[in-house]
Design an enzyme around this catalytic site. Structure first.
Site, PDB file in Angstrom:
ATOM      1  N   GLU A 129       0.863  -1.190   0.000  1.00 32.56           N
ATOM      2  CA  GLU A 129       0.000   0.000   0.000  1.00 32.56           C
ATOM      3  C   GLU A 129       0.898   1.238   0.000  1.00 32.56           C
ATOM      4  OE1 GLU A 129      -2.628  -0.266   3.361  1.00 32.56           O
ATOM      5  OE2 GLU A 129      -3.542  -2.126   2.630  1.00 32.56           O
ATOM      6  N   PRO A 130       0.318   2.395  -0.325  1.00 33.65           N
ATOM      7  CA  PRO A 130       1.157   3.601  -0.364  1.00 33.65           C
ATOM      8  C   PRO A 130       1.949   3.815   0.927  1.00 33.65           C
ATOM      9  CG  PRO A 130      -0.991   4.055  -1.315  1.00 33.65           C
ATOM     10  CD  PRO A 130      -1.061   2.659  -0.771  1.00 33.65           C
ATOM     11  N   PHE A 158       1.680  -0.841  -6.698  1.00 32.25           N
ATOM     12  CA  PHE A 158       2.777  -1.662  -7.253  1.00 32.25           C
ATOM     13  C   PHE A 158       2.342  -3.115  -7.470  1.00 32.25           C
ATOM     14  CE2 PHE A 158       5.448   1.093  -4.159  1.00 32.25           C
ATOM     15  CZ  PHE A 158       5.531   2.150  -5.055  1.00 32.25           C
ATOM     16  N   HIS A 184      -0.297  -7.329  13.884  1.00 30.12           N
ATOM     17  CA  HIS A 184      -0.020  -8.548  13.116  1.00 30.12           C
ATOM     18  C   HIS A 184      -1.230  -9.472  13.062  1.00 30.12           C
ATOM     19  CE1 HIS A 184       3.964  -7.033  14.091  1.00 30.12           C
ATOM     20  NE2 HIS A 184       4.380  -7.679  13.020  1.00 30.12           N
ATOM     21  N   GLU A 248       8.288 -17.281  -2.691  1.00 30.53           N
ATOM     22  CA  GLU A 248       8.365 -16.074  -3.517  1.00 30.53           C
ATOM     23  C   GLU A 248       9.809 -15.583  -3.607  1.00 30.53           C
ATOM     24  OE1 GLU A 248       5.696 -12.914  -2.367  1.00 30.53           O
ATOM     25  OE2 GLU A 248       6.887 -11.376  -3.363  1.00 30.53           O
ATOM     26  N   ARG A 249      10.507 -15.543  -2.476  1.00 31.45           N
ATOM     27  CA  ARG A 249      11.876 -14.994  -2.470  1.00 31.45           C
ATOM     28  C   ARG A 249      12.842 -15.927  -3.175  1.00 31.45           C
ATOM     29  NH1 ARG A 249      10.920 -12.545   3.567  1.00 31.45           N
ATOM     30  NH2 ARG A 249       9.806 -10.719   2.760  1.00 31.45           N
ATOM     31  N   LEU A 344      30.539  -2.683 -21.055  1.00 31.34           N
ATOM     32  CA  LEU A 344      31.292  -3.440 -22.066  1.00 31.34           C
ATOM     33  C   LEU A 344      30.627  -3.372 -23.446  1.00 31.34           C
ATOM     34  CD1 LEU A 344      32.333  -6.438 -19.831  1.00 31.34           C
ATOM     35  CD2 LEU A 344      33.911  -4.956 -21.073  1.00 31.34           C
ATOM     36  N   GLU A 374      17.344  -4.791   2.025  1.00 32.41           N
ATOM     37  CA  GLU A 374      17.621  -4.369   3.408  1.00 32.41           C
ATOM     38  C   GLU A 374      16.818  -5.237   4.386  1.00 32.41           C
ATOM     39  OE1 GLU A 374      16.872  -2.185   0.894  1.00 32.41           O
ATOM     40  OE2 GLU A 374      18.970  -1.616   0.657  1.00 32.41           O
TER      41      GLU A 374
HETATM   42  C1  LIG Z   1       8.146  -3.824 -10.168  1.00 34.63           C
HETATM   43  C2  LIG Z   1       7.503  -4.049  -8.843  1.00 34.63           C
HETATM   44  C3  LIG Z   1       6.557  -5.053  -8.689  1.00 34.63           C
HETATM   45  C4  LIG Z   1       5.920  -5.248  -7.459  1.00 34.63           C
HETATM   46  N1  LIG Z   1       4.934  -6.191  -7.333  1.00 34.63           N
HETATM   47  C5  LIG Z   1       4.238  -6.288  -6.175  1.00 34.63           C
HETATM   48  C6  LIG Z   1       3.115  -7.184  -6.065  1.00 34.63           C
HETATM   49  O1  LIG Z   1       2.779  -7.917  -7.014  1.00 34.63           O
HETATM   50  N2  LIG Z   1       2.414  -7.203  -4.906  1.00 34.63           N
HETATM   51  C7  LIG Z   1       2.748  -6.414  -3.847  1.00 34.63           C
HETATM   52  O2  LIG Z   1       2.076  -6.486  -2.826  1.00 34.63           O
HETATM   53  N3  LIG Z   1       3.812  -5.567  -3.904  1.00 34.63           N
HETATM   54  C8  LIG Z   1       4.552  -5.480  -5.044  1.00 34.63           C
HETATM   55  N4  LIG Z   1       5.610  -4.600  -5.137  1.00 34.63           N
HETATM   56  C9  LIG Z   1       5.918  -3.738  -3.999  1.00 34.63           C
HETATM   57  C10 LIG Z   1       7.195  -4.109  -3.262  1.00 34.63           C
HETATM   58  O3  LIG Z   1       7.046  -5.325  -2.594  1.00 34.63           O
HETATM   59  C11 LIG Z   1       7.545  -2.921  -2.337  1.00 34.63           C
HETATM   60  O4  LIG Z   1       7.933  -1.844  -3.170  1.00 34.63           O
HETATM   61  C12 LIG Z   1       8.651  -3.281  -1.361  1.00 34.63           C
HETATM   62  O5  LIG Z   1       8.194  -4.192  -0.387  1.00 34.63           O
HETATM   63  C13 LIG Z   1       9.210  -2.038  -0.643  1.00 34.63           C
HETATM   64  O6  LIG Z   1       8.183  -1.300  -0.059  1.00 34.63           O
HETATM   65  P1  LIG Z   1       8.076   0.291  -0.332  1.00 34.63           P
HETATM   66  O7  LIG Z   1       8.157   0.503  -1.777  1.00 34.63           O
HETATM   67  O8  LIG Z   1       6.907   0.811   0.407  1.00 34.63           O
HETATM   68  O9  LIG Z   1       9.414   0.887   0.303  1.00 34.63           O
HETATM   69  P2  LIG Z   1       9.623   1.322   1.836  1.00 34.63           P
HETATM   70  O10 LIG Z   1       9.111   0.261   2.732  1.00 34.63           O
HETATM   71  O11 LIG Z   1       9.117   2.700   2.007  1.00 34.63           O
HETATM   72  O12 LIG Z   1      11.218   1.339   1.907  1.00 34.63           O
HETATM   73  C14 LIG Z   1      12.009   2.406   1.354  1.00 34.63           C
HETATM   74  C15 LIG Z   1      13.469   2.040   1.577  1.00 34.63           C
HETATM   75  O13 LIG Z   1      13.727   1.919   2.984  1.00 34.63           O
HETATM   76  C16 LIG Z   1      14.268   0.647   3.259  1.00 34.63           C
HETATM   77  N5  LIG Z   1      13.792   0.163   4.558  1.00 34.63           N
HETATM   78  C17 LIG Z   1      12.522  -0.031   4.969  1.00 34.63           C
HETATM   79  N6  LIG Z   1      12.497  -0.536   6.204  1.00 34.63           N
HETATM   80  C18 LIG Z   1      13.787  -0.682   6.590  1.00 34.63           C
HETATM   81  C19 LIG Z   1      14.428  -1.169   7.779  1.00 34.63           C
HETATM   82  N7  LIG Z   1      13.727  -1.639   8.812  1.00 34.63           N
HETATM   83  N8  LIG Z   1      15.794  -1.159   7.816  1.00 34.63           N
HETATM   84  C20 LIG Z   1      16.510  -0.680   6.770  1.00 34.63           C
HETATM   85  N9  LIG Z   1      15.961  -0.221   5.621  1.00 34.63           N
HETATM   86  C21 LIG Z   1      14.617  -0.227   5.534  1.00 34.63           C
HETATM   87  C22 LIG Z   1      13.804  -0.244   2.139  1.00 34.63           C
HETATM   88  O14 LIG Z   1      14.656  -1.371   1.980  1.00 34.63           O
HETATM   89  C23 LIG Z   1      13.869   0.699   0.955  1.00 34.63           C
HETATM   90  O15 LIG Z   1      15.179   0.745   0.477  1.00 34.63           O
HETATM   91  C24 LIG Z   1       6.280  -4.431  -6.344  1.00 34.63           C
HETATM   92  C25 LIG Z   1       7.261  -3.441  -6.499  1.00 34.63           C
HETATM   93  C26 LIG Z   1       7.870  -3.239  -7.728  1.00 34.63           C
HETATM   94  C27 LIG Z   1       8.914  -2.174  -7.845  1.00 34.63           C
END
Ligand SMILES: Cc1cc2nc3c(=O)[nH]c(=O)nc-3n(C[C@H](O)[C@H](O)[C@H](O)COP(=O)(O)OP(=O)(O)OC[C@H]3O[C@@H](n4cnc5c(N)ncnc54)[C@H](O)[C@@H]3O)c2cc1C
Length: 388
Positions: A129-130, A158, A184, A248-249, A344, A374
């Site tokens: 979510e956003p 996303f 949770h 998934e991972r 390259l 992260e």
């Molecule tokens: C191409 C694409 C496809 C996707 N497909 C899906 C999908 O099918 N379904 C779905 O649900 N989601 C999907 N996502 C979403 C994706 O899982 C999220 O973008 C991801 O989990 C990161 O969340 P965020 O974007 O809110 O970043 P944020 O959580 O805001 O994080 C921003 C940065 O802060 C870092 N950060 C956050 N918490 C910590 C911490 N505790 N310690 C250190 N660093 C931290 C993160 O690693 C990141 O670098 C997709 C994203 C992309 C780009």
């Protein structure tokens, strides 16, 4: 050395898949990237050939195949040149549909799994979510019980396959009638069908890469979802998500490894034929050493990934730490290798008509999604007893 899971049947499956990709996917891949859409027919053709969700039990239309087949699909599809279909199909088959298989009642499985195998149903997973990406427990989309329905309100972002999906496995906050908030424990999973009033596919997002992949922003506005669409038990959604995330991972880690191998192969071949100063680009010692270093890293990654696929297929032990390690390492390597490979290729490497340019943009998402790298390191550190 070959991995333990690879039988003659797996090899025959790989050959048949390669033929399908050469005939039905690669020739159209660039068009799909430009149109930013993979046609449904491509999904149906995959389904007819048995390349969607082969792991689903035969009684629901699948072949009951082991995870080795999913690994082969991931590796070969990366090489198809169509990240749109490759990523979309991986999310459909190995990320979203497994929730229905693992948690669904026989009725739910009968309703959705055969379509997942044939391609008539495309599945998505809606967690992010956003304001809740890495912090999954921060999900705010609510599902409030009203008779034999949940009324869903909220927003997802996303979401892979978001525009084209027929079902979405939606992570929601099921607040109790008393309104008690439990971070949770308050999450549940609902299957929401496309066409349900209030399920709004708002827009396809404009991305740096993965142009053929449909990544969407979705809204849920008083969307009434039958209670019969609840997966598993109410309130256990967070636990279910964490359990499925390992598969998934691992799929993402296999993708990172496959991309690294494929980009390196293409770059070796290009730099052997491209000449400067009367010699091949590959033969300059600086470049030869770069290629030798990348070949070493790719070989190390392959050994680790094959070991994990074998252990995952056999299901003998908890792989959370190793899967987290593989996810961050192979996806980071893929990005480092993409950078070197573009370099390259010289100026051609910066042109989208060259595959390596598109790969460079496509792999950039890998360290971000499926739990960012992260978050992977946080999991590893926690399991090493480093967190206070
Ligand atoms: C191409 C694409 C496809 C996707 N497909 C899906 C999908 O099918 N379904 C779905 O649900 N989601 C999907 N996502 C979403 C994706 O899982 C999220 O973008 C991801 O989990 C990161 O969340 P965020 O974007 O809110 O970043 P944020 O959580 O805001 O994080 C921003 C940065 O802060 C870092 N950060 C956050 N918490 C910590 C911490 N505790 N310690 C250190 N660093 C931290 C993160 O690693 C990141 O670098 C997709 C994203 C992309 C780009």
């Amino acid at each position: 050395m070959e991995p333990r899971y690879l039988s003659d049947e797996h090899k025959a499956f790989r050959e048949a898949l390669r033929t399908h990709i050469q005939r039905h996917i690669t020739p159209h891949a660039l068009d799909w990237e430009e149109q930013r859409k993979v046609p449904r027919e491509a999904w149906l053709a995959m389904g007819r050939a048995g390349f969607l969700c082969p792991w689903i039990e035969p009684q629901y239309g699948g072949s009951g195949a082991d995870f080795g087949y999913s690994a082969i699909l991931r590796e070969e599809m990366v090489r198809s040149g169509s990240p749109g279909l490759s990523e979309g199909a991986a999310v459909h088959a190995d990320i979203a549909a497994p929730y229905v298989e693992r948690l669904g009642t026989p009725e739910q499985k009968k309703r959705w799994l055969p379509g997942c195998v044939s391609g008539e149903i495309i599945a998505a997973l809606g967690m992010s979510e956003p304001d809740a990406g890495s912090d999954v427990a921060g999900i705010r989309t609510t599902a409030v019980r009203d008779g034999d329905h949940y009324v869903v309100n909220g927003q997802k972002i996303f979401i892979t396959n978001g525009m084209n999906c027929d079902i979405i496995i939606l992570a929601v906050r099921t607040t109790s009638p008393g309104g008690t908030e439990v971070r949770h424990g308050g999450l549940s999973l609902l299957v929401v069908e496309a066409g349900t009033p209030g399920f709004v596919k708002h827009r396809q997002l404009d991305k740096m890469g993965l142009h053929g992949q449909d990544t969407a922003e979705l809204f849920f506005e008083d969307c009434r979802v039958p209670v019969a669409n609840l997966l598993g038990e109410e309130g256990r959604g967070f636990k279910y998500l964490m359990q499925n995330l390992q598969r998934e991972r691992l799929i993402v880690a296999i993708g990172g490894q496959a991309y690294a191998e494929w980009m390196l192969e293409k770059t070796i071949s290009y730099t052997k034929t491209r000449k400067a100063f009367g010699k091949s680009i590959a033969s300059f010692q600086h470049n030869a050493f770069k290629l030798a270093e990348m070949a070493t890293e790719v070989a190390i990654g392959r050994a680790f990934i094959d070991l994990l696929i074998d252990d995952f297929v056999e299901g003998k032990r908890d792989l959370t730490t190793e899967v987290s390690m593989a996810k961050w390492w192979t996806t980071e390597k893929a990005n480092q290798i993409a950078y070197q490979c573009v370099q390259l290729h010289g100026g051609y490497g910066y042109m989208r008509e060259f595959e390596i340019c598109r790969d460079y943009c496509d792999v950039r998402a890998m360290p971000i999604y499926a739990g960012s790298n992260e978050i992977m390191k946080q999991i590893i550190a926690r399991r090493m007893g480093l967190e206070e």
